[in-house]
Design a protein around this motif. Structure first.
Motif, PDB file in Angstrom:
ATOM      1  N   LYS A 672       1.066  -1.116   0.008  1.00 26.51           N
ATOM      2  CA  LYS A 672      -0.157   0.005   0.045  1.00 26.51           C
ATOM      3  C   LYS A 672       0.725   1.214   0.011  1.00 26.51           C
ATOM      4  CE  LYS A 672      -4.174  -1.241  -0.133  1.00 26.51           C
ATOM      5  NZ  LYS A 672      -5.151  -0.967  -1.109  1.00 26.51           N
ATOM      6  N   PRO A 673       0.361   2.254  -0.800  1.00 24.87           N
ATOM      7  CA  PRO A 673       1.379   3.611  -1.016  1.00 24.87           C
ATOM      8  C   PRO A 673       1.071   4.230   0.536  1.00 24.87           C
ATOM      9  CG  PRO A 673      -0.270   3.249  -2.810  1.00 24.87           C
ATOM     10  CD  PRO A 673      -0.451   2.155  -1.867  1.00 24.87           C
ATOM     11  N   LEU A 674       2.258   4.620   0.882  1.00 25.27           N
ATOM     12  CA  LEU A 674       2.403   5.206   2.260  1.00 25.27           C
ATOM     13  C   LEU A 674       3.038   6.651   2.131  1.00 25.27           C
ATOM     14  CD1 LEU A 674       2.271   4.966   5.364  1.00 25.27           C
ATOM     15  CD2 LEU A 674       4.390   3.704   5.082  1.00 25.27           C
ATOM     16  N   SER A 675       2.670   7.516   3.023  1.00 27.83           N
ATOM     17  CA  SER A 675       3.308   8.766   3.009  1.00 27.83           C
ATOM     18  C   SER A 675       3.330   9.296   4.572  1.00 27.83           C
ATOM     19  CB  SER A 675       2.479   9.994   2.279  1.00 27.83           C
ATOM     20  OG  SER A 675       1.176  10.182   2.658  1.00 27.83           O
ATOM     21  N   VAL A 676       3.905  10.377   4.643  1.00 29.15           N
ATOM     22  CA  VAL A 676       3.944  11.298   6.072  1.00 29.15           C
ATOM     23  C   VAL A 676       3.368  12.683   5.934  1.00 29.15           C
ATOM     24  CG1 VAL A 676       5.244  11.813   8.037  1.00 29.15           C
ATOM     25  CG2 VAL A 676       6.011   9.695   6.964  1.00 29.15           C
ATOM     26  N   CYS A 677       2.640  12.916   6.757  1.00 24.58           N
ATOM     27  CA  CYS A 677       2.354  14.662   6.471  1.00 24.58           C
ATOM     28  C   CYS A 677       2.495  15.090   7.812  1.00 24.58           C
ATOM     29  CB  CYS A 677       0.778  14.426   5.895  1.00 24.58           C
ATOM     30  SG  CYS A 677      -0.382  14.007   7.129  1.00 24.58           S
ATOM     31  N   GLY A 678       2.935  14.597   8.813  1.00 23.00           N
ATOM     32  CA  GLY A 678       3.192  15.233  10.178  1.00 23.00           C
ATOM     33  C   GLY A 678       4.447  16.228  10.027  1.00 23.00           C
ATOM     34  N   GLU A 679       4.771  17.011  11.063  1.00 20.47           N
ATOM     35  CA  GLU A 679       5.800  17.976  11.024  1.00 20.47           C
ATOM     36  C   GLU A 679       7.254  17.165  10.913  1.00 20.47           C
ATOM     37  OE1 GLU A 679       5.938  21.364  11.469  1.00 20.47           O
ATOM     38  OE2 GLU A 679       3.846  21.039  10.888  1.00 20.47           O
ATOM     39  N   PHE A 680       7.219  16.068  11.292  1.00 24.24           N
ATOM     40  CA  PHE A 680       8.550  15.203  11.259  1.00 24.24           C
ATOM     41  C   PHE A 680       8.961  15.170   9.839  1.00 24.24           C
ATOM     42  CE2 PHE A 680      10.675  11.075  12.581  1.00 24.24           C
ATOM     43  CZ  PHE A 680      11.620  11.571  13.153  1.00 24.24           C
ATOM     44  N   ALA A 681       7.998  15.030   8.795  1.00 26.36           N
ATOM     45  CA  ALA A 681       8.682  14.998   7.388  1.00 26.36           C
ATOM     46  C   ALA A 681       9.539  16.123   7.027  1.00 26.36           C
ATOM     47  CB  ALA A 681       7.354  14.738   6.621  1.00 26.36           C
ATOM     48  N   GLY A 682       9.202  17.311   7.610  1.00 30.04           N
ATOM     49  CA  GLY A 682       9.626  18.586   6.931  1.00 30.04           C
ATOM     50  C   GLY A 682      11.212  18.887   7.988  1.00 30.04           C
ATOM     51  N   GLU A 683      11.380  17.952   8.922  1.00 31.75           N
ATOM     52  CA  GLU A 683      12.728  18.300   9.683  1.00 31.75           C
ATOM     53  C   GLU A 683      13.778  17.568   9.033  1.00 31.75           C
ATOM     54  OE1 GLU A 683      12.308  17.206  13.855  1.00 31.75           O
ATOM     55  OE2 GLU A 683      10.462  18.088  14.097  1.00 31.75           O
ATOM     56  N   PRO A 684      15.077  18.126   9.195  1.00 33.54           N
ATOM     57  CA  PRO A 684      16.141  17.421   8.419  1.00 33.54           C
ATOM     58  C   PRO A 684      16.499  16.026   8.980  1.00 33.54           C
ATOM     59  CG  PRO A 684      16.695  19.697   8.864  1.00 33.54           C
ATOM     60  CD  PRO A 684      15.218  19.570   9.446  1.00 33.54           C
ATOM     61  N   GLY A 685      16.242  15.954  10.464  1.00 33.08           N
ATOM     62  CA  GLY A 685      16.705  14.551  10.926  1.00 33.08           C
ATOM     63  C   GLY A 685      15.411  13.756  10.657  1.00 33.08           C
TER      64      GLY A 685
END
Ligand code: PEP
Ligand code: MG
Length: 757
Positions: A672-685
């Motif tokens: 199943k395709p999966l993505s992340v849309c929480g803030e964590f995805a936009g943090e370098p680490g």
């Protein structure tokens, strides 16, 4: 002694300021214990010193604050051991030191109790007596109890930035506020004051209400025109979420209540200015009393709008603002409209006495890419104009007229920042691909205004999260199906050809609808997201129908369900989506499947229970999207908005990372395709850890897109399994952070992880 205790606690709590609270405490402890001196030292962790903050009894020879280095003296020993030390004759103890500036050679007995707040030593309370004697266990318990009380007082003062008078060396004036937008900058302070202040209006009556109503209406019309000009000026300069404020202002002006209430008050015999003041101040108070940080911040928007109308009522128009080149905007309340009035290229940072990371000023600063520190309650801005400031938006520090060494150090950092920003922009047109060829899809999280051409400007693969609750929250009633069709149509149109993931209404928790009041003991564990909309098919079906109608001819809609906890919620939501689909097809008289596009349906993984039920819902849905913001709060049982436990809220917690890893593995098994849309995805680490786990689709706000692309392009996917192995074996978020920072530094990306980044 209990009475003494109560009396002291009360006196300290009632003291009008921090210094007086400390002075009251030392005086009263000394009196209650009938001893010769009582002193409070405050810990300065930056300088690794204890600074004497108040004393009753010690004779001091020096003009400058007395400081004891960490590690020295009985004070440090008590702090290190984190327990009280009670010596009948401290002068014979090996740790004892003489402080040259203090005439204390005669003291023998000494009781030192550390002041500890949330496991951090904030200071030490010391009681001394000439005569050698051990303090009784009752006396010891008394001081320890007061030290605990003092801990809250010092922590509060620290949070409000009131400790600088004790901490700073005389040549460095530092103020602490909320880090509202990252980055560092140095420049001249440019203080802006509002044109008109509601607080300065003296209530006056009128016997010509019709005339006053006319004046009010004309002021509102001029305010509208001014807002249009300002928003026009800001367009193409800031990110779309920032421009939303102008729509909010228009919506407030449109709202029947503001205008009607002012007119009603005028008709009760008050002049227009007075009526405006009464209505706006009442609204501001209502906002300020709300629990939700974000909504509370809207008080400043209401005040700003009120003062703008007032300036027109008073016929004051803004003189032309001449800013010095490269200045730092300073205001009591930095507002979005204030910013729009100034030439942008000249503003390199912002500083505000009020506000927080949720203020619109903060949102704007982030989208303009300039640092901001807000909520500097202790800062007196009246004398600040023209002075040199350093703004550290990572740590929330503002330095006034810093010495040369500090200036040089920050100048270096500011230069590095600028170079970094310019560098990442250069890579904008390139794909987000690791050095060894692993491709990542970058998508945008969007809010309200969608006029800007993000698709070509930012090089993103569509929208990974459109939070539909924002337009719902800004209205006075539920938007109609027709209104929603127009709104969603705009978003789908703007991203034509690319997928747009629209999340169904996610209200409740910290996002109540003003017109659907809910009062719950634990709103985050209550009626929010899908729980509320499934109970309200009327709201849910209308929203889905509006989305489907908006997608006709565009065919890029995807629907995302928030806060799913159980498989039957998915069944029910999917059933309703199908129902809406057939209804719309019928109404449009088009044949199902051929003409009406069937959108993909996805489920948010943000309630931990979902991790174990993916296989149960996989055949019902087309994709999953992880909401790391809520997943973190629910996994760790830490309210994401509660500042008291803010340091426990950490997506780098190994348990959260294990959960994210599990999710990635299960979705691979389920294909199943999966993505992340929480803030964590936009943090370098965060981004590299997600990459290491196998996530290939990350959605984030516009500011982070170029930075994360740059990071991905400088990382080798082959190095990531080892990093992942290490972080999954870590015992604490701190250990995880260390490893991640090291990995970024080794890849030459250290500049992205400066303090707090
Ligand atoms: C999340 O929870 O991570 C998320 C993206 O949703 P929100 O922050 O809107 O709750
Ligand atoms: Mg969420």
């Amino acid at each position: 002694m209990l009475r003494d205790l109560q009396r002291i606690v009360e006196a300290v709590n009632q003291a009008p300021d921090f210094e007086l609270a400390l002075r009251t405490m030392v005086r009263q402890i000394k009196a209650a214990l009938d001893t010769d001196s009582c002193t409070v030292y405050v810990a300065d962790h930056d300088q690794q010193m204890f600074v004497m903050a108040a004393t009753d009894g010690l004779e001091i020879r020096s003009e400058t604050p007395i400081k004891i280095a960490f590690g020295e003296g009985v004070i440090s020993l008590a702090a290190r051991r984190e327990e009280p030390l009670n010596f009948a004759d401290a002068s014979s103890h090996p740790a004892f030191i003489h402080i040259p500036e203090v005439i204390e050679s005669q003291y023998k007995a000494m009781l030192a109790a550390p002041v500890i707040h949330r496991r951090r030593v904030l200071g030490v309370v010391v009681v001394q007596q000439h005569q050698a004697r051990a303090f009784t266990s009752d006396e010891e318990a008394f001081v320890v109890t007061l030290a605990a009380q003092l801990a809250a007082v010092i922590a509060h003062a620290e949070a409000k930035g009131l400790l600088h008078q004790f901490k700073q060396s005389p040549w460095l004036e530092t103020f602490k506020g909320h880090p509202a937008a990252p980055g560092v900058a140095m420049g001249e302070a440019y203080v802006v004051t509002p044109l008109a202040r509601l607080s300065e209006v003296t209530p006056k009556r009128t016997d010509m209400p019709e005339h006053e109503v006319r004046r009010f209406r004309s002021a509102v019309a001029r305010t509208r025109q001014e807002l249009n000009e300002l928003s026009e000026r800001m367009k193409h300069q800031v990110a779309e979420e920032s421009l939303a404020i102008f729509e909010v202002y228009h919506a407030m002006l449109d709202s029947a209540s503001l205008g009607q209430e002012v007119e009603q008050t005028i008709n009760e015999g008050w002049r227009a200015q007075t009526a405006l003041k009464k209505v706006v101040e009442q609204l501001v108070e209502q906002f300020e009393n709300l629990d939700d940080d974000y909504i509370r911040e809207r008080a400043s928007d209401v005040r700003d709008l009120g003062q703008r109308i007032l300036s027109h009522l008073q016929d004051r128009s803004r003189r032309h603002l001449e800013t010095p080149a490269k200045c730092i905007l300073v205001a009591d309340d930095v507002t979005a409209t204030m910013l729009a009035e100034l030439p942008h290229s000249d503003i390199i940072a912002m500083v505000g006495v009020r506000g927080s990371g949720n203020s619109h000023a903060a949102i704007m600063a982030r989208s303009m890419g300039i640092p901001a520190v807000l909520g500097l309650a202790d800062l007196d801005i009246s004398e600040l104009g023209g002075q040199t400031l350093i703004v550290d938006g990572y740590n929330g520090d503002v330095f006034v007229n810093p010495p040369l060494q500090v200036e040089q150090e920050y100048q270096l950092l500011a230069d590095e920042e600028l170079a970094l920003r310019q560098k990442v922009m250069q890579g904008r047109h390139l794909p987000a691909e690791t050095t060894d060829g692993v491709r990542v899809q970058l998508q945008l999280n969007v809010g309200l205004n969608t006029e800007r051409d993000w698709l070509s400007e930012l090089n993103v693969q569509g929208v990974g999260l459109y939070r539909t609750e924002i337009p719902f929250m800004m209205q006075e009633r539920l938007p109609t199906e027709h209104e929603q069709v127009a709104l969603y149509g705009q978003v789908l149109e703007q991203f034509r050809g690319a997928p747009v993931v629209m999340r169904t209404l996610d209200v409740g928790g910290d996002k109540p609808l003003p017109y659907l009041p809910m009062s719950e003991e634990n709103p985050f564990l209550g009626w929010r997201g899908i729980r509320m909309t499934l109970d309200h098919p009327d709201i849910f079906l209308v929203q889905i129908r509006a989305m489907l109608r908006a997608s006709v001819g565009r065919n890029n809609l995807r629907i995302l369900l928030p806060m799913i906890t159980s498989a039957d919620e998915v069944d029910e939501a999917v059933r309703m989506i199908h129902q809406a689909y057939h209804e719309v097809a019928e109404e449009l008289e088009c044949s199902v499947d051929e003409q009406l596009y069937q959108p993909q349906i996805g489920v948010m993984i943000e309630v931990p229970a979902m991790i174990y039920q993916l296989h149960l819902v996989a055949d019902k849905v087309d994709f999953f999207s992880v909401g790391t913001n809520d997943l973190t709060q629910y996994m760790l049982a830490v309210d994401r908005n509660n500042s008291r436990v803010a340091d426990l809220y950490d997506t780098y917690h190994p348990a959260v990372l294990h959960a994210l890893q599990q999710i990635a593995l299960r979705c691979q098994e389920l294909n199943k395709p999966l993505s992340v849309c929480g803030e964590f995805a936009g943090e370098p680490g965060g981004a590299i850890l997600l990459l290491a786990m196998g996530y290939r689709n990350l959605s984030m706000n516009s500011y982070n897109i170029d930075r994360i692309r740059w990071i991905i392009r400088h990382i080798a996917a082959a190095d990531l399994p080892e990093l992942l192995r290490q972080v999954l074996a870590a015992r604490s978020p701190q250990q995880v952070r260390k490893r991640v920072i090291l990995a970024l530094e080794n890849a030459g990306l250290g500049g992205f992880v400066r303090a707090g980044a």
